[in-house]
Design an enzyme around this catalytic site. Structure first.
Site, mmCIF file in Angstrom:
data_model
loop_
_atom_site.group_PDB
_atom_site.id
_atom_site.type_symbol
_atom_site.label_atom_id
_atom_site.label_comp_id
_atom_site.label_asym_id
_atom_site.label_seq_id
_atom_site.Cartn_x
_atom_site.Cartn_y
_atom_site.Cartn_z
ATOM 1 N N SER A 137 0.797 -1.232 0.000
ATOM 2 C CA SER A 137 0.000 0.000 0.000
ATOM 3 C C SER A 137 0.830 1.282 0.000
ATOM 4 O O SER A 137 0.274 2.363 -0.248
ATOM 5 C CB SER A 137 -0.951 0.018 1.194
ATOM 6 O OG SER A 137 -2.034 -0.860 0.983
ATOM 7 N N LYS A 193 0.489 3.142 -3.160
ATOM 8 C CA LYS A 193 -0.712 3.936 -3.433
ATOM 9 C C LYS A 193 -0.410 5.430 -3.473
ATOM 10 O O LYS A 193 -1.075 6.187 -4.196
ATOM 11 C CB LYS A 193 -1.784 3.644 -2.375
ATOM 12 C CG LYS A 193 -2.319 2.218 -2.401
ATOM 13 C CD LYS A 193 -3.235 1.953 -1.215
ATOM 14 C CE LYS A 193 -3.763 0.524 -1.213
ATOM 15 N NZ LYS A 193 -4.582 0.225 -0.009
ATOM 16 N N TYR A 230 -2.872 -2.699 -10.583
ATOM 17 C CA TYR A 230 -2.880 -2.529 -9.124
ATOM 18 C C TYR A 230 -2.024 -3.596 -8.442
ATOM 19 O O TYR A 230 -1.182 -3.290 -7.589
ATOM 20 C CB TYR A 230 -4.318 -2.574 -8.622
ATOM 21 C CG TYR A 230 -4.455 -2.559 -7.119
ATOM 22 C CD1 TYR A 230 -4.223 -1.407 -6.391
ATOM 23 C CD2 TYR A 230 -4.828 -3.709 -6.428
ATOM 24 C CE1 TYR A 230 -4.341 -1.393 -5.013
ATOM 25 C CE2 TYR A 230 -4.959 -3.703 -5.053
ATOM 26 C CZ TYR A 230 -4.710 -2.545 -4.347
ATOM 27 O OH TYR A 230 -4.822 -2.535 -2.984
ATOM 28 N N TYR A 272 -3.976 3.177 7.686
ATOM 29 C CA TYR A 272 -5.258 2.483 7.680
ATOM 30 C C TYR A 272 -6.180 3.068 8.745
ATOM 31 O O TYR A 272 -6.161 4.281 8.975
ATOM 32 C CB TYR A 272 -5.055 0.970 7.859
ATOM 33 C CG TYR A 272 -4.141 0.341 6.837
ATOM 34 C CD1 TYR A 272 -4.337 0.541 5.473
ATOM 35 C CD2 TYR A 272 -3.065 -0.461 7.221
ATOM 36 C CE1 TYR A 272 -3.506 -0.050 4.522
ATOM 37 C CE2 TYR A 272 -2.231 -1.052 6.277
ATOM 38 C CZ TYR A 272 -2.455 -0.838 4.936
ATOM 39 O OH TYR A 272 -1.637 -1.408 4.002
ATOM 40 N N VAL A 332 1.199 -3.891 3.818
ATOM 41 C CA VAL A 332 1.050 -5.157 4.538
ATOM 42 C C VAL A 332 2.241 -6.107 4.370
ATOM 43 O O VAL A 332 2.256 -7.171 4.985
ATOM 44 C CB VAL A 332 -0.259 -5.890 4.156
ATOM 45 C CG1 VAL A 332 -1.465 -5.078 4.584
ATOM 46 C CG2 VAL A 332 -0.298 -6.230 2.675
#
Length: 310
Positions: A66, A69, A194, A246, A264
């Site tokens: 992540s 992102k 992705y 998160y 993660v």
């Protein structure tokens, strides 16, 4: 900051935080990540002049997950502009897990609350332009290579395939986005992009350099080269504060107080404005998907070096 003392203090804090690795578990829902030694912990700090200090497992490769992102968002904003991106993805934090679908169903319009949750990042991936997945991926890889100076950055194919095989929840999110009109590109192609950008392999040193570029408002500070527009860097750091950890982002802002983004695989990228970028790797995660020892390490460093921005 004196480099020798910074190096010694970093090593001390990594040693202290390593005691917390036993409190977490690796991300076993991605089979390839389940193979990683949960006891590892490493960190690197990049100074404005480009100097890197590191300790522990700072040279062990891991995938961005992540953290990527942030940089897919950079590309999407640069290619499409703010108005286009934020018509399809919101700017608000969520108290739900990063892979939750509930808000997509219950809020109107049915768009992801922010680009840091999975639904939002999939929507962002759908906005990246190019002829096919490879060209679109190259836009993200090119940015990461320019910032880190590491021309060898590439996708870990084993992790990519492992994610792709086990991504039923992400497929559900993507098809819901397609049905809602948020995602206008091909679903499987967008998901492939992705999965690939999440599986880009780095070390804590690479991540520290990424964090430093954001800390310097998009400039490689030791060369003066602008890689990311200042306003785009500002937006990304704001998302890091509000959504980067998160649904533990508020707690992290209070306890640590610096913009950060976790993944993660156990990575955390932190950007201390105008002072340093920090890359952390500790694959043992808490129940919210953040590195247990990594968060503790950043808390200790923030206290030792007075890093909090609030």
């Amino acid at each position: 900051m004196d480099i020798e003392s910074a190096s010694n203090q970093l090593a001390e804090k990594v040693q202290a935080a390593s005691e917390y690795t036993g409190q977490g578990k690796v991300a076993a829902y991605i089979p390839e990540l389940a193979k990683v030694d949960a006891r590892m912990l490493g960190a690197a700090v990049c100074m404005p002049d480009g100097t890197i200090v590191s300790a522990g497992d700072a040279d062990v490769p891991f995938t961005l997950q992540s953290i990527s992102k942030i940089f897919s968002l950079v590309v999407a904003l640069c290619q499409n502009g703010h108005k286009h991106v934020f018509e399809r993805v919101g700017k608000e934090p969520t108290g739900d897990p990063f892979n939750s679908i509930i808000k997509l169903e219950t809020i109107k319009p049915h768009k992801p609350l922010n680009p840091m949750i999975n639904a939002g990042a999939i929507a962002v991936a759908g906005m990246i332009r190019g002829n096919g997945v490879e060209e679109r991926l190259d836009a993200i890889l090119g940015l990461l290579r320019s910032v880190t100076g590491n021309r060898g950055l590439s996708v870990n194919e084993a992790v990519y395939r492992s994610e792709k095989r086990t991504a039923d929840r992400n497929r559900a999110l993507a098809w819901f986005l397609k049905d809602s009109g948020v995602l206008t590109t091909d679903v499987e192609e967008t998901l492939d992009l992705y999965f690939r950008h999440c599986a880009i392999e780095v070390t804590a040193k690479d991540v520290a350099r990424l964090g430093m570029a954001l800390a310097a408002d998009g400039i490689i500070s030791h060369t003066g080269e602008r890689i990311i527009p200042r306003e785009v860097a500002r937006i990304c750091k704001t998302f890091m504060v509000t959504c980067g950890m998160y649904n533990a982002s508020g707690e992290f802002a209070i306890d640590v107080g610096i913009p950060a983004k976790s993944g993660v695989a156990g990575g955390i990228m932190a950007a201390v404005p105008q002072r340093m970028g920090i890359g952390v790797f500790g694959p043992a995660l808490d129940e919210k998907g953040n590195s247990v020892a990594g968060v503790k390490l950043l808390e200790l460093l923030s206290q030792e070096w007075n890093l909090g921005i609030f």
